[in-house]
Scaffold this motif. Structure first.
Motif, PDB file in Angstrom:
ATOM      1  N   ASP A   1      -3.202  -8.120  13.625  1.00  0.00           N
ATOM      2  CA  ASP A   1      -2.662  -8.714  12.498  1.00  0.00           C
ATOM      3  C   ASP A   1      -3.320  -8.468  11.135  1.00  0.00           C
ATOM      4  N   LEU A   2      -4.758  -8.785  11.265  1.00  0.00           N
ATOM      5  CA  LEU A   2      -5.335  -8.764  10.184  1.00  0.00           C
ATOM      6  C   LEU A   2      -5.208  -7.141   9.539  1.00  0.00           C
TER       7      LEU A   2
ATOM      8  N   TYR B   1      -2.659  -5.679   8.986  1.00  0.00           N
ATOM      9  CA  TYR B   1      -1.954  -5.655   7.731  1.00  0.00           C
ATOM     10  C   TYR B   1      -2.337  -5.917   6.496  1.00  0.00           C
ATOM     11  N   LYS B   2      -3.170  -6.731   6.392  1.00  0.00           N
ATOM     12  CA  LYS B   2      -3.888  -7.236   5.039  1.00  0.00           C
ATOM     13  C   LYS B   2      -4.978  -6.308   4.431  1.00  0.00           C
ATOM     14  N   LEU B   3      -5.065  -5.054   5.073  1.00  0.00           N
ATOM     15  CA  LEU B   3      -5.745  -4.295   4.416  1.00  0.00           C
ATOM     16  C   LEU B   3      -5.338  -3.253   3.201  1.00  0.00           C
ATOM     17  N   PRO B   4      -6.144  -3.323   2.291  1.00  0.00           N
ATOM     18  CA  PRO B   4      -5.580  -2.573   1.109  1.00  0.00           C
ATOM     19  C   PRO B   4      -4.480  -1.308   1.323  1.00  0.00           C
TER      20      PRO B   4
ATOM     21  N   GLN C   1      -0.508  -1.178   2.848  1.00  0.00           N
ATOM     22  CA  GLN C   1       0.539  -2.155   2.100  1.00  0.00           C
ATOM     23  C   GLN C   1       1.899  -1.118   1.839  1.00  0.00           C
TER      24      GLN C   1
ATOM     25  N   VAL D   1       2.697   0.452   7.480  1.00  0.00           N
ATOM     26  CA  VAL D   1       3.284  -0.641   8.309  1.00  0.00           C
ATOM     27  C   VAL D   1       4.052  -0.192   9.431  1.00  0.00           C
TER      28      VAL D   1
END
Length: 448
Positions: free
Chosen positions: A373-374, A376-379, A382, A387
């Motif tokens: 899940d980490l 999904y926070k990568l630049p 987005q 996704v």
């Protein structure tokens, strides 16, 4: 599944350091019981007087582990991880890991019972419990940290919840755990305790088989065929609903019946009974038993379709026939042949850390979720396309990530298995031997 636990396979605690024979060794006499595929030796009228002058005597064959059985155990462990990750019901038909593992454990137990029964049972229990305690300390700490109180649990409650905690020390029954703990928005889903405690059901079944083995082996030697087939008959009674035993007692009896035939097949393999039956007869009978299992399953499909874990009689008969064929064709390798040799170190490692892998794999599968899940926070993640790509391959990433996590757990707590077996602790026991004279002091002594 037959009960509330996540089903899968379990390991056999190693009884001796790797490289020590635990199977039936090759006998000098080609007609000796248990000698597979022995090559007849030419007889001479007189024994030779001795080796020719200057000729070195032929080296004795070094006893070793049966690598065929080691390979089966490794395949079973991989299969159960894949099954718990992907949930494919057809895997229970493709390779019934539980039956295979109980049969291997039964064969090892029959071999060990050449020694006094009490000492054998004590040794098996000693090798099983410390790895379980290491697991229980972590899991219970996580449960308590998330607010679980066994005395207030609606499924256990009162003093029975506290008494049930004893099963985390000695798995004679079902250990208590909360069905929901923590928050749905936490790092792990709130049903993580159910999945984490799932493998413990196998330890209960294994422990009771170990305790019952002296009596079972005595009965097998007195009446082999009734003892071998009795578990299938018991499964037809308690595993079909003909006789219902409520609660965890019923689950324990059903487990004992479903896999009892495979455990006793391990006795038959060690005692040489299977080799006395013509192969075409045993394979044909096994195929008929397996066909019955599939027929029964087709008429009693569970909530997950063809998942045999939900259909006790189908699981018992399919596993029984499958194990007969595997053991009938058992080549008793001392080394993995051909292309299989490239997997030798992984097979060695998985056998030396089978208990650790089995106990922790479910919890580690769930641990892959917050790690992935980490991403999904990568630049660069987005966009909807990125996704969507990660969503579509999410389970594949879980599969790829769980193996390094298992490796880390082997390094972290796997050495407890060595302490339990009274061996020198090893971090990564994959069979790699240190080069001779690896220590400076040893080299100096050799040079001197």
């Amino acid at each position: 599944m037959t009960h509330g636990y996540t089903t899968g396979t379990g390991p056999e605690p190693a009884g001796a350091p790797y490289g020590t024979s635990y199977g039936t060794p090759y006998a000098a006499d080609p007609n000796a019981a248990g000698t597979p595929y022995a090559v007849p030796q030419q007889r001479t009228t007189e024994p030779p007087a001795g080796p020719a002058a200057g000729a070195a005597p032929a080296p004795a064959r070094k006893p070793g582990r049966d690598r065929y059985l080691d390979l089966l155990r490794s395949i079973a462990l991989v299969r159960v991880v894949v099954y718990h990750l992907f949930g494919w019901a057809w895997l229970t038909v493709l390779f019934p890991s539980m039956g295979v593992m109980f049969a291997l454990a039964g064969s090892l137990m029959a071999r060990s019972l050449k020694r006094p029964a009490l000492s054998v049972i004590r040794g098996r229990v000693r090798r099983l419990l410390p790895p379980m305690w290491a697991f229980a300390v972590v899991v219970l700490a996580m449960m308590f940290a998330n607010g679980w109180n066994p005395t207030e649990d609606p499924d256990h409650g009162d003093t029975w919840g506290l008494i049930g905690l004893f099963n985390y020390l000695v798995p004679i029954g079902a250990p208590p755990y909360p069905w929901h703990v923590g928050s749905q928005s936490g790092l792990l889903e709130d049903t993580w305790a159910v999945q984490a405690a799932g493998p413990l059901w196998y330890l209960r079944a294994y422990l009771w088989f170990v305790i019952a083995s002296p009596l079972l082996l005595w009965l097998f030697r007195k009446a082999p065929w009734p003892t071998l087939l009795a578990p299938l008959g018991l499964t037809a009674i308690v595993g079909t609903g003909l006789v219902k035993i409520p609660g965890e007692t019923g689950n324990a009896v059903t487990d004992f019946a479903v896999y009892g035939g495979c455990w006793v097949l391990g006795f038959a393999h060690h005692e040489g009974l299977l080799k006395q039956i013509p192969r075409y007869v045993s394979v044909s009978c096994a195929a008929l038993v397996m066909a019955f299992g599939l027929w029964w399953a087709s008429n009693h499909l569970g909530p997950d379709g063809w998942d045999l874990n939900d259909i006790p009689l189908a699981q018992a008969t399919w596993s029984f026939g499958f194990v007969v064929i595997l053991l009938q064709y058992s080549p008793s390798w001392q080394e993995l042949p051909g292309r299989l040799a490239r997997w030798d170190k992984l097979v060695t490692l998985s056998n030396n850390r089978a208990v650790t892998i089995y106990l922790w794999h479910n919890l580690l599968i769930m641990a892959t979720v917050p790690i992935i899940d980490l991403a999904y926070k990568l630049p660069f993640m987005q966009s909807e396309r990125a996704v969507g790509a990660l969503d579509g391959a999410y389970t594949i990433w879980m599969f790829a990530l769980v193996w390094p996590l298992i490796g880390l757990m082997v390094l972290a707590v796997g050495w407890v298995e060595d302490l339990a077996a009274k061996r020198r602790p090893r971090l990564w026991p994959n069979g790699t031997k240190r080069p001779a004279g690896g220590r400076p002091g040893a080299r100096a002594a050799h040079r001197g």
